[in-house]
Scaffold this motif. Structure first.
Motif, PDB file in Angstrom:
ATOM      1  N   GLN A   1      80.533  12.595   9.690  1.00 14.21           N
ATOM      2  CA  GLN A   1      80.634  12.412  11.183  1.00 14.21           C
ATOM      3  C   GLN A   1      79.635  12.547  12.030  1.00 14.21           C
ATOM      4  O   GLN A   1      78.796  13.370  12.076  1.00 14.21           O
ATOM      5  N   ALA A   2      79.797  11.811  13.304  1.00 15.48           N
ATOM      6  CA  ALA A   2      78.795  11.850  14.191  1.00 15.48           C
ATOM      7  C   ALA A   2      79.027  11.926  15.679  1.00 15.48           C
ATOM      8  O   ALA A   2      79.738  11.080  15.913  1.00 15.48           O
ATOM      9  N   GLY A   3      78.307  12.797  16.575  1.00 17.21           N
ATOM     10  CA  GLY A   3      78.619  12.495  17.702  1.00 17.21           C
ATOM     11  C   GLY A   3      77.242  12.024  18.512  1.00 17.21           C
ATOM     12  O   GLY A   3      76.900  10.980  18.282  1.00 17.21           O
ATOM     13  N   VAL A   4      76.352  12.946  18.999  1.00 17.63           N
ATOM     14  CA  VAL A   4      75.152  12.677  19.119  1.00 17.63           C
ATOM     15  C   VAL A   4      74.244  12.549  18.034  1.00 17.63           C
ATOM     16  O   VAL A   4      73.270  11.852  17.933  1.00 17.63           O
ATOM     17  N   GLY A   5      74.705  13.136  16.779  1.00 20.33           N
ATOM     18  CA  GLY A   5      74.134  12.787  15.496  1.00 20.33           C
ATOM     19  C   GLY A   5      73.172  13.815  14.853  1.00 20.33           C
ATOM     20  O   GLY A   5      72.811  13.729  13.654  1.00 20.33           O
ATOM     21  N   GLY A   6      73.167  15.199  15.380  1.00 21.09           N
ATOM     22  CA  GLY A   6      72.374  16.054  15.004  1.00 21.09           C
ATOM     23  C   GLY A   6      72.850  16.673  13.572  1.00 21.09           C
ATOM     24  O   GLY A   6      72.060  16.625  12.633  1.00 21.09           O
ATOM     25  N   LEU A   7      74.302  16.793  13.161  1.00 22.00           N
ATOM     26  CA  LEU A   7      74.642  17.220  12.038  1.00 22.00           C
ATOM     27  C   LEU A   7      74.359  16.125  10.950  1.00 22.00           C
ATOM     28  O   LEU A   7      73.706  16.436   9.973  1.00 22.00           O
ATOM     29  N   ALA A   8      74.742  14.860  11.362  1.00 22.88           N
ATOM     30  CA  ALA A   8      74.385  13.758  10.370  1.00 22.88           C
ATOM     31  C   ALA A   8      72.815  13.690  10.044  1.00 22.88           C
ATOM     32  O   ALA A   8      72.643  13.451   8.661  1.00 22.88           O
ATOM     33  N   ALA A   9      72.054  13.708  10.978  1.00 21.32           N
ATOM     34  CA  ALA A   9      70.744  13.511  10.729  1.00 21.32           C
ATOM     35  C   ALA A   9      70.057  14.592  10.140  1.00 21.32           C
ATOM     36  O   ALA A   9      69.025  14.297   9.040  1.00 21.32           O
ATOM     37  N   ALA A  10      70.341  15.820  10.473  1.00 21.40           N
ATOM     38  CA  ALA A  10      70.137  16.996   9.563  1.00 21.40           C
ATOM     39  C   ALA A  10      70.324  16.836   8.068  1.00 21.40           C
ATOM     40  O   ALA A  10      69.551  17.271   7.167  1.00 21.40           O
ATOM     41  N   VAL A  11      71.690  16.567   7.779  1.00 16.80           N
ATOM     42  CA  VAL A  11      72.060  16.754   6.504  1.00 16.80           C
ATOM     43  C   VAL A  11      71.507  15.421   5.527  1.00 16.80           C
ATOM     44  O   VAL A  11      71.254  15.633   4.544  1.00 16.80           O
ATOM     45  N   ALA A  12      71.552  14.332   6.427  1.00 19.81           N
ATOM     46  CA  ALA A  12      70.861  13.193   5.717  1.00 19.81           C
ATOM     47  C   ALA A  12      69.218  13.265   5.227  1.00 19.81           C
ATOM     48  O   ALA A  12      69.033  13.099   4.337  1.00 19.81           O
ATOM     49  N   ALA A  13      68.861  14.072   6.186  1.00 20.34           N
ATOM     50  CA  ALA A  13      66.955  14.332   5.829  1.00 20.34           C
ATOM     51  C   ALA A  13      67.080  15.141   4.713  1.00 20.34           C
ATOM     52  O   ALA A  13      66.313  14.826   3.943  1.00 20.34           O
ATOM     53  N   HIS A  14      67.944  16.242   4.591  1.00 17.93           N
ATOM     54  CA  HIS A  14      67.764  17.187   3.674  1.00 17.93           C
ATOM     55  C   HIS A  14      68.223  16.440   2.242  1.00 17.93           C
ATOM     56  O   HIS A  14      67.756  16.720   1.311  1.00 17.93           O
TER      57      HIS A  14
ATOM     58  N   ARG B   1      74.766   3.131   5.847  1.00 16.42           N
ATOM     59  CA  ARG B   1      75.981   2.386   6.424  1.00 16.42           C
ATOM     60  C   ARG B   1      76.545   3.360   7.773  1.00 16.42           C
ATOM     61  O   ARG B   1      76.361   4.402   7.745  1.00 16.42           O
ATOM     62  N   PHE B   2      76.967   2.638   8.805  1.00 17.62           N
ATOM     63  CA  PHE B   2      77.740   3.065   9.775  1.00 17.62           C
ATOM     64  C   PHE B   2      79.002   2.513  10.032  1.00 17.62           C
ATOM     65  O   PHE B   2      79.240   1.283   9.852  1.00 17.62           O
ATOM     66  N   VAL B   3      80.017   3.468  10.252  1.00 19.27           N
ATOM     67  CA  VAL B   3      81.384   2.884  10.376  1.00 19.27           C
ATOM     68  C   VAL B   3      81.863   3.633  11.565  1.00 19.27           C
ATOM     69  O   VAL B   3      81.853   4.893  11.905  1.00 19.27           O
ATOM     70  N   THR B   4      82.844   3.125  12.252  1.00 23.77           N
ATOM     71  CA  THR B   4      83.808   3.642  13.327  1.00 23.77           C
ATOM     72  C   THR B   4      85.243   4.115  12.532  1.00 23.77           C
ATOM     73  O   THR B   4      85.710   3.434  12.017  1.00 23.77           O
ATOM     74  N   ILE B   5      85.939   4.714  13.371  1.00 27.02           N
ATOM     75  CA  ILE B   5      87.270   5.194  13.070  1.00 27.02           C
ATOM     76  C   ILE B   5      87.907   5.037  14.139  1.00 27.02           C
ATOM     77  O   ILE B   5      87.733   5.413  15.312  1.00 27.02           O
TER      78      ILE B   5
ATOM     79  N   VAL C   1      77.601   7.036   7.976  1.00 26.73           N
ATOM     80  CA  VAL C   1      77.921   7.730   9.130  1.00 26.73           C
ATOM     81  C   VAL C   1      79.335   7.299   9.762  1.00 26.73           C
ATOM     82  O   VAL C   1      79.475   6.063   9.969  1.00 26.73           O
ATOM     83  N   VAL C   2      80.049   8.211  10.274  1.00 26.71           N
ATOM     84  CA  VAL C   2      81.190   7.919  10.786  1.00 26.71           C
ATOM     85  C   VAL C   2      81.111   8.142  12.323  1.00 26.71           C
ATOM     86  O   VAL C   2      81.033   9.326  12.605  1.00 26.71           O
ATOM     87  N   GLU C   3      81.474   7.356  13.200  1.00 24.63           N
ATOM     88  CA  GLU C   3      81.928   7.497  14.624  1.00 24.63           C
ATOM     89  C   GLU C   3      83.031   7.090  15.063  1.00 24.63           C
ATOM     90  O   GLU C   3      83.747   6.252  14.607  1.00 24.63           O
ATOM     91  N   PRO C   4      83.625   7.975  16.411  1.00 17.72           N
ATOM     92  CA  PRO C   4      84.646   7.351  17.094  1.00 17.72           C
ATOM     93  C   PRO C   4      84.527   5.891  17.269  1.00 17.72           C
ATOM     94  O   PRO C   4      83.493   5.400  17.966  1.00 17.72           O
ATOM     95  N   GLU C   5      85.661   5.168  17.231  1.00 16.07           N
ATOM     96  CA  GLU C   5      85.855   4.035  17.787  1.00 16.07           C
ATOM     97  C   GLU C   5      85.446   3.602  19.307  1.00 16.07           C
ATOM     98  O   GLU C   5      84.743   2.689  19.794  1.00 16.07           O
ATOM     99  N   ALA C   6      85.684   4.648  19.846  1.00 14.70           N
ATOM    100  CA  ALA C   6      85.538   4.872  21.431  1.00 14.70           C
ATOM    101  C   ALA C   6      83.973   5.483  21.776  1.00 14.70           C
ATOM    102  O   ALA C   6      83.846   5.111  23.113  1.00 14.70           O
TER     103      ALA C   6
ATOM    104  N   GLY D   1      87.392  16.613  11.004  1.00 18.02           N
ATOM    105  CA  GLY D   1      87.557  15.895   9.840  1.00 18.02           C
ATOM    106  C   GLY D   1      87.245  14.440   9.969  1.00 18.02           C
ATOM    107  O   GLY D   1      88.189  13.547   8.950  1.00 18.02           O
ATOM    108  N   ALA D   2      86.750  13.891  10.877  1.00 19.20           N
ATOM    109  CA  ALA D   2      86.634  12.401  10.843  1.00 19.20           C
ATOM    110  C   ALA D   2      86.003  11.712   9.736  1.00 19.20           C
ATOM    111  O   ALA D   2      86.286  10.853   9.244  1.00 19.20           O
ATOM    112  N   GLY D   3      84.985  12.380   9.159  1.00 20.04           N
ATOM    113  CA  GLY D   3      84.498  11.697   8.093  1.00 20.04           C
ATOM    114  C   GLY D   3      85.544  11.590   6.698  1.00 20.04           C
ATOM    115  O   GLY D   3      85.498  10.618   5.951  1.00 20.04           O
ATOM    116  N   LEU D   4      86.125  12.653   6.720  1.00 24.05           N
ATOM    117  CA  LEU D   4      87.277  12.462   5.382  1.00 24.05           C
ATOM    118  C   LEU D   4      88.252  11.662   5.860  1.00 24.05           C
ATOM    119  O   LEU D   4      88.863  10.984   4.941  1.00 24.05           O
ATOM    120  N   ALA D   5      88.838  11.752   7.301  1.00 20.19           N
ATOM    121  CA  ALA D   5      89.759  10.900   7.536  1.00 20.19           C
ATOM    122  C   ALA D   5      89.505   9.312   7.183  1.00 20.19           C
ATOM    123  O   ALA D   5      90.494   8.643   6.936  1.00 20.19           O
TER     124      ALA D   5
END
Length: 346
Positions: A213-226, A289-293, A239-244, A317-321
């Protein structure tokens, strides 16, 4: 859902990229009394509901007693500054930052990490909150010794106030986002997040899919890089983002960093309309890939998680949702996902 056309090279291959190597991060975090590994949980019932072979959940709800993965970020950045000034001598280290003030805006857990790191190493923390942040969170910050300042109607307004305060008072702005001219500290914050990725790599065999899951993307980018460093190109990173708040998707489609527009999302920590510059650069290289929820789907997904013992927020829980509400991965998929915060509103 969109496929990432920049996968491999990235939007800005010569720009500042996330640090993928987690070596050294654990040594710095070990200076913090509450640091410890979080569990990786198998969730066979969720796998059955999602129609996949397995689901492994990296559970960050107990991270350093702060209830969120973000405990890793600012604490790591502040610990690094303390060691640079005071070395590893305990007598000098835990007062190394006396007289220094860190200021941050927070819509949630980043502020707690700043407050905790400042308290450990002798610094002062001033946290700016918008009017929308609940009072219990402000009280938690105060409990860690932070000075809390209310400013503005939304996160963007509180960030503007924090930036102004830093400039006027000579304080150190510690943000978990980045922009042109401001990269050094957010890069170190993101580096701290690689700790949970490194733990996951050590705790499991390579998954076929990673949900972030991503907001500004820090978690997603760090985990993806490692993950790319450890496992190469094989895992499909989604990567999962809010539809809004599809800030990363809009930027990927535009081929440049852009600001999105949309209503307020119930995924408060992910409701970020402008991505981090470093995170966008890294995810454009590493994500497949990128997807919204939607708001409805994330609420339904989080309710399902709670029924199976994984209580969290829509942000956590957005990614699991997304997996539970129709992401439609292959039946033989072995999924790694992150439960990034506990259920407490904040």
């Amino acid at each position: 859902m969109i496929e990432n056309p920049w996968r491999g090279a990235g939007l800005d291959p010569d720009g500042v990229m996330p640090i993928a190597d987690a070596s050294g991060v654990a040594d710095l975090l070990a200076l913090c009394p509450m640091h410890g590994e979080t569990p990786l949980c198998d969730a066979p019932e969720l796998a059955r509901l999602a129609g996949v072979a397995s689901v492994s959940i990296k559970d960050e709800r107990t991270r350093m007693g702060l209830g969120s993965f973000k405990a890793l970020g600012a604490v790591h950045a502040i610990a690094r500054a303390a060691v640079a000034r005071g070395g590893h001598d305990p007598e000098a280290l835990f007062s190394a930052l006396n007289g220094q003030t860190y200021v941050a805006a927070s819509a949630g857990n980043h502020g707690l990490s700043v407050a905790a790191g400042a308290r450990i190493f002798g610094a002062r923390a001033v946290i700016y909150l918008s009017a929308t942040v609940p009072d219990p969170f402000a009280q938690r910050l105060a409990g860690y010794g932070a000075e809390v300042v209310r400013a503005g109607a939304d996160y963007e307004a509180s960030m503007d106030a924090a930036m102004q305060a830093a400039e006027e008072n000579g304080w150190t702005l510690l943000s978990d986002s980045s922009w042109p001219g401001y990269t050094e500290l957010p890069l170190r914050v993101m580096e701290g997040y690689t700790q949970m990725a490194a733990e996951a790599v050590a705790q499991m065999e390579m998954p076929t899919h990673i949900l972030l899951q991503a907001g500004v993307g820090g978690l997603a980018a760090a985990v993806a890089a490692h993950a790319r460093l450890a496992w190469g190109d094989a895992p499909d990173i989604i990567v999962v983002e809010p539809e809004a708040a599809p800030a990363l998707i809009d930027s990927i489609e535009a081929g440049a960093l852009v600001t999105s527009e949309g209503p307020v999302s119930c995924m408060g920590r992910l409701d970020c309309k402008t991505p981090s510059m470093i995170a966008l650069a890294g995810l454009s290289r590493d994500a497949d890939r990128f997807v919204t929820i939607s708001e409805q789907d994330v609420r339904e997904g989080v309710d399902t998680l709670a029924r199976h013992g994984f209580d969290t927020t829509p942000s956590g829980g957005a990614g699991l949702a997304a997996l539970l509400t129709g992401l439609n991965l292959p039946a033989d998929a072995r999924v790694l996902a992150f439960l990034s915060e506990g259920p407490e509103d904040g």
